[in-house]
Design a protein around this motif. Structure first.
Motif, short mmCIF file in Angstrom:
data_model
loop_
_atom_site.label_atom_id
_atom_site.label_comp_id
_atom_site.label_asym_id
_atom_site.label_seq_id
_atom_site.Cartn_x
_atom_site.Cartn_y
_atom_site.Cartn_z
N GLN A 216 28.93 42.71 48.91
CA GLN A 216 28.28 41.45 49.29
C GLN A 216 28.10 41.37 50.79
N GLN B 272 36.42 41.37 44.17
CA GLN B 272 36.47 41.15 42.72
C GLN B 272 36.18 39.67 42.46
N THR B 273 35.19 39.39 41.62
CA THR B 273 34.89 38.01 41.27
C THR B 273 35.62 37.62 39.99
N LYS B 274 35.70 36.34 39.74
CA LYS B 274 36.26 35.80 38.50
C LYS B 274 35.11 35.33 37.62
N SER C 288 24.50 39.79 46.74
CA SER C 288 25.55 40.54 46.02
C SER C 288 24.96 41.54 45.04
N GLN D 290 32.64 32.92 35.75
CA GLN D 290 32.16 31.59 36.15
C GLN D 290 31.15 31.09 35.12
N ARG E 209 28.71 34.03 34.44
CA ARG E 209 28.71 35.16 35.35
C ARG E 209 30.06 35.85 35.11
N GLU F 3 26.52 44.27 41.95
CA GLU F 3 27.68 44.75 41.21
C GLU F 3 27.87 46.24 41.46
N ALA G 231 33.39 38.48 35.39
CA ALA G 231 34.22 39.05 36.45
C ALA G 231 33.67 40.44 36.75
#
Length: 155
Positions: A95, A9-11, A149, A13, A88, A151, A90
């Motif tokens: 990846q 999970q990304t935050k 990466s 940015q 970008r 999604e 979340a």
């Protein structure tokens, strides 16, 4: 060579971006000048870059590459010429990291997509490519690292 898949999970940015749409064969002509323009605009605004530059392909590359050259930044950038503020979001992503020169990225993506399918993941159209280690850090392409990466589709 690519590393095993990672799901994370990304935050969100903040980013500074230059949107570009060009025929596939022109990508090498626009990437360097676009990155130089983006870095100069961010530096002129005294905005801190917080990580490696990356590209966000709005849709999977075909004959036309519809993408953004991006820099992750600490604060919002003001629009100037082609440079725009962005973010970008979340998201859940799958990846890997590719080890090698840029000429091998096409094959790395094919292998990565095959691994994603074999693992049963479904992904959204588009992709991210972060240039973690490149020619600015080492003259040896074997030392270069590009983070690939995609999604994941939310279920």
């Amino acid at each position: 060579m690519i590393e095993p898949l990672r799901v994370l999970q990304t935050k969100p940015q903040l980013t500074a971006v230059i949107p570009i749409a060009v025929p596939r064969e022109d990508i090498r002509k626009v990437m360097g000048p676009g990155l130089t323009e983006l870095k100069a605009a961010v530096a002129a605004q005294n905005v801190v870059v917080t990580g490696p530059w990356f590209t966000h392909h709005v849709r999977n590359p075909g004959e036309i590459f519809d993408f953004e050259i991006c820099l992750p930044v600490a604060t919002l950038v003001a629009p100037v010429n082609r440079v725009k503020p962005g973010q970008r979001p979340a998201m859940n992503i799958v990846q890997t990291t590719y080890h090698g020169g840029y000429e091998g990225l096409g094959g790395a993506w094919e292998e990565f997509i095959g691994m994603i399918r074999a693992a049963g993941h479904r992904t959204v159209d588009g992709l991210y490519e972060a240039y973690a280690v490149g020619p600015e850090a080492s003259a040896d392409p074997k030392a270069w690292r590009t983070v690939l990466s995609k999604e994941l589709v939310e279920v």
